[in-house]
Design a protein around this motif. Structure first.
Motif, PDB file in Angstrom:
ATOM      1  N   GLN A  17      29.599  55.144-131.004  1.00 16.41           N
ATOM      2  CA  GLN A  17      30.908  54.576-130.696  1.00 16.41           C
ATOM      3  C   GLN A  17      31.750  54.450-131.967  1.00 16.41           C
ATOM      4  OE1 GLN A  17      31.141  51.183-127.929  1.00 16.41           O
ATOM      5  NE2 GLN A  17      28.990  51.583-127.412  1.00 16.41           N
ATOM      6  N   ILE A  18      31.120  54.053-133.061  1.00 17.61           N
ATOM      7  CA  ILE A  18      31.833  53.943-134.334  1.00 17.61           C
ATOM      8  C   ILE A  18      32.303  55.324-134.791  1.00 17.61           C
ATOM      9  CG2 ILE A  18      31.567  53.386-136.793  1.00 17.61           C
ATOM     10  CD1 ILE A  18      29.696  51.086-135.872  1.00 17.61           C
ATOM     11  N   VAL A  19      31.426  56.313-134.685  1.00 15.31           N
ATOM     12  CA  VAL A  19      31.793  57.680-135.061  1.00 15.31           C
ATOM     13  C   VAL A  19      32.963  58.164-134.206  1.00 15.31           C
ATOM     14  CG1 VAL A  19      31.013  60.092-135.081  1.00 15.31           C
ATOM     15  CG2 VAL A  19      29.508  58.288-135.970  1.00 15.31           C
ATOM     16  N   LEU A  20      32.865  57.994-132.902  1.00 15.26           N
ATOM     17  CA  LEU A  20      33.910  58.471-131.992  1.00 15.26           C
ATOM     18  C   LEU A  20      35.242  57.760-132.224  1.00 15.26           C
ATOM     19  CD1 LEU A  20      31.795  58.807-128.723  1.00 15.26           C
ATOM     20  CD2 LEU A  20      32.674  60.668-130.153  1.00 15.26           C
ATOM     21  N   GLN A  21      35.192  56.446-132.433  1.00 17.20           N
ATOM     22  CA  GLN A  21      36.428  55.703-132.668  1.00 17.20           C
ATOM     23  C   GLN A  21      37.068  56.097-133.996  1.00 17.20           C
ATOM     24  OE1 GLN A  21      36.035  51.420-131.929  1.00 17.20           O
ATOM     25  NE2 GLN A  21      34.542  51.879-130.321  1.00 17.20           N
ATOM     26  N   THR A  22      36.245  56.382-135.000  1.00 19.07           N
ATOM     27  CA  THR A  22      36.778  56.836-136.278  1.00 19.07           C
ATOM     28  C   THR A  22      37.442  58.197-136.116  1.00 19.07           C
ATOM     29  OG1 THR A  22      35.048  55.620-137.456  1.00 19.07           O
ATOM     30  CG2 THR A  22      36.226  57.333-138.697  1.00 19.07           C
ATOM     31  N   LYS A  23      36.776  59.103-135.407  1.00 13.15           N
ATOM     32  CA  LYS A  23      37.356  60.432-135.186  1.00 13.15           C
ATOM     33  C   LYS A  23      38.655  60.342-134.399  1.00 13.15           C
ATOM     34  CE  LYS A  23      33.187  63.246-135.487  1.00 13.15           C
ATOM     35  NZ  LYS A  23      32.286  64.140-134.723  1.00 13.15           N
ATOM     36  N   GLN A  24      38.699  59.451-133.416  1.00 14.06           N
ATOM     37  CA  GLN A  24      39.929  59.290-132.645  1.00 14.06           C
ATOM     38  C   GLN A  24      41.057  58.800-133.560  1.00 14.06           C
ATOM     39  OE1 GLN A  24      39.721  56.648-129.265  1.00 14.06           O
ATOM     40  NE2 GLN A  24      41.764  57.203-128.594  1.00 14.06           N
ATOM     41  N   ALA A  25      40.761  57.841-134.424  1.00 13.57           N
ATOM     42  CA  ALA A  25      41.781  57.342-135.357  1.00 13.57           C
ATOM     43  C   ALA A  25      42.228  58.453-136.311  1.00 13.57           C
ATOM     44  CB  ALA A  25      41.235  56.147-136.131  1.00 13.57           C
ATOM     45  N   LEU A  26      41.301  59.326-136.701  1.00  8.52           N
ATOM     46  CA  LEU A  26      41.652  60.454-137.567  1.00  8.52           C
ATOM     47  C   LEU A  26      42.536  61.453-136.824  1.00  8.52           C
ATOM     48  CD1 LEU A  26      38.200  61.014-139.289  1.00  8.52           C
ATOM     49  CD2 LEU A  26      40.296  60.220-140.400  1.00  8.52           C
ATOM     50  N   ALA A  82      44.149  65.028-137.626  1.00  6.85           N
ATOM     51  CA  ALA A  82      45.424  65.000-136.908  1.00  6.85           C
ATOM     52  C   ALA A  82      46.030  66.392-136.824  1.00  6.85           C
ATOM     53  CB  ALA A  82      46.395  64.052-137.594  1.00  6.85           C
ATOM     54  N   ARG A  83      46.603  66.674-135.686  1.00 11.61           N
ATOM     55  CA  ARG A  83      47.325  67.916-135.462  1.00 11.61           C
ATOM     56  C   ARG A  83      48.781  67.544-135.154  1.00 11.61           C
ATOM     57  NH1 ARG A  83      43.058  70.464-136.235  1.00 11.61           N
ATOM     58  NH2 ARG A  83      41.561  71.288-134.812  1.00 11.61           N
ATOM     59  N   PRO A  84      49.716  68.381-135.552  1.00 10.85           N
ATOM     60  CA  PRO A  84      51.117  68.083-135.234  1.00 10.85           C
ATOM     61  C   PRO A  84      51.289  67.853-133.731  1.00 10.85           C
ATOM     62  CG  PRO A  84      50.970  69.957-136.730  1.00 10.85           C
ATOM     63  CD  PRO A  84      49.562  69.636-136.288  1.00 10.85           C
ATOM     64  N   GLY A  85      51.980  66.798-133.399  1.00 10.61           N
ATOM     65  CA  GLY A  85      52.223  66.475-131.995  1.00 10.61           C
ATOM     66  C   GLY A  85      51.215  65.504-131.414  1.00 10.61           C
ATOM     67  N   ALA A  86      50.122  65.222-132.123  1.00 10.26           N
ATOM     68  CA  ALA A  86      49.094  64.328-131.589  1.00 10.26           C
ATOM     69  C   ALA A  86      49.148  62.945-132.225  1.00 10.26           C
ATOM     70  CB  ALA A  86      47.715  64.950-131.811  1.00 10.26           C
ATOM     71  N   GLU A  87      50.212  62.646-132.941  1.00  5.97           N
ATOM     72  CA  GLU A  87      50.319  61.364-133.614  1.00  5.97           C
ATOM     73  C   GLU A  87      50.364  60.229-132.594  1.00  5.97           C
ATOM     74  OE1 GLU A  87      52.834  63.678-133.840  1.00  5.97           O
ATOM     75  OE2 GLU A  87      52.398  64.641-135.741  1.00  5.97           O
ATOM     76  N   ALA A  88      49.887  59.058-133.035  1.00  2.96           N
ATOM     77  CA  ALA A  88      49.869  57.889-132.158  1.00  2.96           C
ATOM     78  C   ALA A  88      51.269  57.472-131.723  1.00  2.96           C
ATOM     79  CB  ALA A  88      49.171  56.725-132.849  1.00  2.96           C
ATOM     80  N   ASP A  89      52.279  57.818-132.535  1.00  3.76           N
ATOM     81  CA  ASP A  89      53.651  57.448-132.195  1.00  3.76           C
ATOM     82  C   ASP A  89      54.509  58.667-131.863  1.00  3.76           C
ATOM     83  OD1 ASP A  89      53.730  58.534-134.720  1.00  3.76           O
ATOM     84  OD2 ASP A  89      54.967  56.952-135.594  1.00  3.76           O
ATOM     85  N   GLY A  90      53.854  59.775-131.537  1.00  5.64           N
ATOM     86  CA  GLY A  90      54.571  61.015-131.290  1.00  5.64           C
ATOM     87  C   GLY A  90      55.138  61.128-129.886  1.00  5.64           C
TER      88      GLY A  90
END
Length: 142
Positions: A17-26, A82-90
């Motif tokens: 869960q820690i790994v997955l949440q870190t990757k999601q934040a990345l 992160a990929r362009p367009g996938a930002e948390a505020d995009g």
């Protein structure tokens, strides 16, 4: 800084869960190269998990080249996902929020939305799908 949330009923191991949440934040750009991850002690205090679990997750992230431990300083993000367009505020997220709001207004439960999104993802990204030629579903629509 990221705050981990551990779901003990999820069936997913705590370190994963820690790994997955870190990757999601990345992926969402919430963690950027140079950012410091919380210390094992901070994660333990916030989640009441074993410090070895946190260290195991951080070691896996290090093996994947996503973070790097700096003795005496902590663990730092090495690279982003992160990929362009996938930002948390995009704008794509804003569209998705609107769509989820409409789904809720239509009476869909969380599990219904999850199933619907999973089916579309499988259709578009499943076996044989490419950006130019999405996978076809059973009904045969593109």
């Amino acid at each position: 800084m990221i705050e981990y949330r551990i779901d003990r009923r999820s069936g997913v191991s705590t370190y994963q869960q820690i790994v997955l949440q870190t990757k999601q934040a990345l992926r969402l750009g919430l963690l950027l190269p140079g950012d410091k991850l919380p210390t094992a002690r901070e994660v333990v205090e916030a989640t009441a998990i074993n410090p070895n679990t946190v260290l195991k997750a951080y070691r896996e992230l290090d093996r994947e080249g996503l973070v790097e431990p700096r003795p005496g300083l902590g663990t730092f993000v090495r690279r982003s996902l992160a990929r362009p367009g996938a930002e948390a505020d995009g704008p794509l997220r804003a569209e998705l929020v609107g769509w989820v709001d409409r789904a809720r207004e239509a009476g869909l439960e969380r599990e219904d939305v999850t199933a619907l999104v999973a089916s579309v993802l499988e259709q578009r990204y499943g076996t044989g799908a490419t950006p130019d030629a999405p996978a076809r579903n059973i009904e045969g629509d593109a």
